[in-house]
Design a protein around this motif. Structure first.
Motif, PDB file in Angstrom:
ATOM      1  N   UNK A  11     135.790  76.309  43.199  1.00 56.50           N
ATOM      2  CA  UNK A  11     136.202  76.724  41.851  1.00 56.50           C
ATOM      3  C   UNK A  11     136.326  78.238  41.675  1.00 56.50           C
ATOM      4  N   UNK A  12     135.724  79.031  42.550  1.00 59.20           N
ATOM      5  CA  UNK A  12     135.814  80.488  42.443  1.00 59.20           C
ATOM      6  C   UNK A  12     136.846  81.081  43.400  1.00 59.20           C
ATOM      7  N   UNK A  13     137.506  80.235  44.181  1.00 59.29           N
ATOM      8  CA  UNK A  13     138.431  80.717  45.197  1.00 59.29           C
ATOM      9  C   UNK A  13     139.541  81.580  44.604  1.00 59.29           C
ATOM     10  N   UNK A  14     139.623  82.832  45.088  1.00 58.39           N
ATOM     11  CA  UNK A  14     140.651  83.803  44.677  1.00 58.39           C
ATOM     12  C   UNK A  14     140.640  84.092  43.182  1.00 58.39           C
ATOM     13  N   UNK A  15     139.508  83.894  42.556  1.00 58.14           N
ATOM     14  CA  UNK A  15     139.371  84.154  41.115  1.00 58.14           C
ATOM     15  C   UNK A  15     138.638  85.472  40.864  1.00 58.14           C
ATOM     16  N   UNK A  16     138.906  86.050  39.709  1.00 58.58           N
ATOM     17  CA  UNK A  16     138.125  87.185  39.214  1.00 58.58           C
ATOM     18  C   UNK A  16     137.092  86.623  38.238  1.00 58.58           C
ATOM     19  N   UNK A  17     135.826  86.807  38.564  1.00 60.50           N
ATOM     20  CA  UNK A  17     134.732  86.193  37.815  1.00 60.50           C
ATOM     21  C   UNK A  17     133.870  87.270  37.170  1.00 60.50           C
ATOM     22  N   UNK A  18     133.552  87.100  35.912  1.00 56.74           N
ATOM     23  CA  UNK A  18     132.648  88.017  35.208  1.00 56.74           C
ATOM     24  C   UNK A  18     131.416  87.251  34.765  1.00 56.74           C
ATOM     25  N   UNK A  19     130.232  87.848  34.989  1.00 59.28           N
ATOM     26  CA  UNK A  19     128.970  87.232  34.596  1.00 59.28           C
ATOM     27  C   UNK A  19     128.275  88.138  33.596  1.00 59.28           C
ATOM     28  N   UNK A  20     128.129  87.679  32.342  1.00 59.03           N
ATOM     29  CA  UNK A  20     127.344  88.451  31.378  1.00 59.03           C
ATOM     30  C   UNK A  20     125.863  88.223  31.694  1.00 59.03           C
ATOM     31  N   UNK A  21     125.062  89.255  31.491  1.00 61.45           N
ATOM     32  CA  UNK A  21     123.666  89.146  31.900  1.00 61.45           C
ATOM     33  C   UNK A  21     123.557  89.029  33.406  1.00 61.45           C
ATOM     34  N   UNK A  22     124.455  89.685  34.115  1.00 62.55           N
ATOM     35  CA  UNK A  22     124.580  89.511  35.556  1.00 62.55           C
ATOM     36  C   UNK A  22     123.434  90.052  36.378  1.00 62.55           C
ATOM     37  N   UNK A  23     122.561  90.881  35.785  1.00 66.48           N
ATOM     38  CA  UNK A  23     121.417  91.406  36.539  1.00 66.48           C
ATOM     39  C   UNK A  23     120.168  90.555  36.361  1.00 66.48           C
TER      40      UNK A  23
ATOM     41  N   UNK B  38     121.449  85.322  41.342  1.00 68.93           N
ATOM     42  CA  UNK B  38     121.584  84.165  42.236  1.00 68.93           C
ATOM     43  C   UNK B  38     123.037  83.657  42.246  1.00 68.93           C
ATOM     44  N   UNK B  39     123.664  83.598  41.060  1.00 69.37           N
ATOM     45  CA  UNK B  39     125.044  83.124  40.969  1.00 69.37           C
ATOM     46  C   UNK B  39     125.979  84.061  41.727  1.00 69.37           C
ATOM     47  N   UNK B  40     125.790  85.363  41.558  1.00 76.09           N
ATOM     48  CA  UNK B  40     126.673  86.340  42.200  1.00 76.09           C
ATOM     49  C   UNK B  40     126.505  86.308  43.714  1.00 76.09           C
ATOM     50  N   UNK B  41     125.271  86.137  44.173  1.00 74.01           N
ATOM     51  CA  UNK B  41     125.051  86.019  45.615  1.00 74.01           C
ATOM     52  C   UNK B  41     125.821  84.813  46.176  1.00 74.01           C
ATOM     53  N   UNK B  42     125.775  83.701  45.423  1.00 71.70           N
ATOM     54  CA  UNK B  42     126.493  82.489  45.839  1.00 71.70           C
ATOM     55  C   UNK B  42     128.008  82.718  45.784  1.00 71.70           C
ATOM     56  N   UNK B  43     128.467  83.404  44.751  1.00 74.18           N
ATOM     57  CA  UNK B  43     129.902  83.662  44.600  1.00 74.18           C
ATOM     58  C   UNK B  43     130.442  84.503  45.747  1.00 74.18           C
ATOM     59  N   UNK B  44     129.667  85.474  46.188  1.00 76.96           N
ATOM     60  CA  UNK B  44     130.120  86.370  47.245  1.00 76.96           C
ATOM     61  C   UNK B  44     130.151  85.692  48.609  1.00 76.96           C
ATOM     62  N   UNK B  45     129.584  84.496  48.696  1.00 79.46           N
ATOM     63  CA  UNK B  45     129.680  83.710  49.937  1.00 79.46           C
ATOM     64  C   UNK B  45     131.019  82.973  50.029  1.00 79.46           C
TER      65      UNK B  45
END
Length: 324
Positions: A5-17, A23-30
C-alpha cells in the motif's frame, strides 16, 4: 503479486516522532515508498530521529495540526496521511481541556480540510478504545475526532480523498503505558494496582503498525477498523513484570474505566466481522453492501476487554515485555 500500500507513495505521518510514528516510518522505509514526511512539533525529537534514521527518502516538517496553513504546505504532493498526533494523556487532557479540544478535535478538522483541498488519496486516523463510550475528556475528544473523519467522506463530495479510522487498545511499551511505569518503580518493591479486577485490550507496536497498513488496503472510506486482540488482567501484568513485588490496591483514578470497550452494542448493529478484525460501517446513504462483505454480529454483541475470548497469560505477557 500484491502491491504494497505504500509502494511509490509519498506518505506523511503526523506525530511522526512518537512511539507509533517511529515504528511505522521504520516499516515504511523497508518498502519502495517514494518519500516519508515526519510532521511534528518538537524540533529536538526530530533532530534525534534524523540521527537514527539515515535515509534520503525521509523529510522533517516542524508543524502543529492546529495550524491549518502549515498543514496545507506539508500536504503538497502527499498521497497518504497517517494521523497519529494527539494529546493522549488522560490527566493532561482533564487539566488542560481546551488544549485537548484544539489538538484532538480542531486538529482533526484541519487534517480533513487540508487533505481534501490538497488532493490526498487516503487518510487513516488512529483512535483509541477510550473513544468508545468515553468517560474522560481524552476519550470524548477522540470520539468526536472519529466521527469527523467518518463524516469527512461525505464532506469530500466528488473529491478523491477517502478517510478511515483504526481503533485499538493499549500498546505494549508506548510512552505513558503502564509497562514502563511498572518497570521504573519495581525497585521500590511495591506496584500500585488500581483495581484487581481491571482488564485492558493489549496490542504490540508491530501489530498496530501492520493493522494500519492493512487498513490502507481494505478501506473504502468511512470505516472504523477494530482488530481482534487479546485482553489482559492488570494483576497478571504486574506478576509478569515484577513477580517479587507486593501489590498495593490504590483505587480507580478519575476518568478511568474498570474495563475498556471497542465496539458498543449500538455500534455492533452496523458492524461486520472478519477472521482477524471487525469493521464498524458508516451510515451513509451511498454506502454499498458490497464494500466489506463480513459476517453480521449477533444481537446484543459488544466487544469489551472483560468479555473477550482471548486472554494473555502471565507467561505470554512476560514474553511480550521482554521483547520491548
Amino acid at each position: 503479486m500484491t502491491v504494497h500500500p505504500l509502494s511509490r507513495k509519498v506518505v506523511l505521518v503526523t506525530g511522526g516522532t512518537g512511539s507509533f510514528g517511529k515504528k511505522f516510518i521504520r516499516k515504511a522505509l523497508e518498502t519502495d515508498v517514494k518519500k516519508v514526511i515526519v510532521f511534528s512539533r518538537d524540533e529536538l525529537k526530530q533532530y534525534e530521529m534524523a540521527q537514527e534514521f539515515k535515509d534520503e527518502r525521509i523529510r522533517f516538517f516542524i508543524g502543529d495540526v492546529r495550524d491549518k496553513e502549515r498543514l496545507y504546505r506539508a500536504f503538497d504532493g502527499v498521497d497518504i496521511v497517517i494521523h497519529a498526533a494527539a494529546m493522549k494523556h488522560v490527566e493532561a487532557c482533564e487539566y488542560n481541556p481546551f488544549e485537548a479540544v484544539k489538538t484532538n478535535i480542531h486538529g482533526a478538522q484541519n487534517i480533513i480540510e487540508a487533505a481534501i483541498d490538497r488532493g490526498v488519496e487516503k487518510v487513516i486516523a488512529l483512535s483509541t478504545d477510550k473513544a468508545c463510550s468515553p468517560v474522560n475528556l481524552y476519550g470524548a475528544t477522540k470520539l468526536a475526532s472519529d466521527k469527523l473523519f467518518v463524516a469527512a467522506n461525505s464532506y469530500a463530495g466528488d473529491k478523491k480523498t477517502r478517510f478511515a479510522v483504526v481503533r485499538y487498545g493499549n500498546v505494549v511499551g508506548s510512552r505513558g503505558s503502564v509497562v514502563p511505569f511498572f518497570q521504573k518503580i519495581k525497585e521500590t518493591g511495591t506496584l500500585p494496582i488500581t483495581d484487581e479486577r481491571m482488564t485492558r485490550f493489549w496490542i504490540t507496536l508491530d501489530q498496530g503498525v501492520q493493522f494500519v497498513l492493512d487498513g490502507l488496503v481494505h478501506m473504502n472510506g468511512g470505516e472504523i477498523f477494530v482488530p481482534k486482540i487479546p485482553s489482559m488482567n492488570v494483576v497478571d501484568l504486574a506478576k509478569a513484570i515484577a513477580p517479587e513485588c507486593e501489590m498495593k490496591i490504590v483505587g480507580i483514578r478519575p476518568g478511568e474505566k474498570l474495563h475498556e470497550a471497542m465496539i458498543t452494542e449500538d455500534d455492533a448493529r452496523r458492524t461486520v466481522e472478519f477472521d482477524t478484525y471487525y469493521v464498524i460501517q458508516p451510515e451513509f446513504p451511498w454506502w454499498s453492501e458490497k464494500k466489506n462483505q463480513g459476517r453480521p454480529l449477533p444481537d446484543g454483541f459488544k466487544y469489551t476487554s472483560d468479555l473477550n475470548d482471548d486472554w494473555l497469560k502471565v507467561e505470554q505477557l512476560r514474553e511480550l515485555v521482554e521483547k520491548m
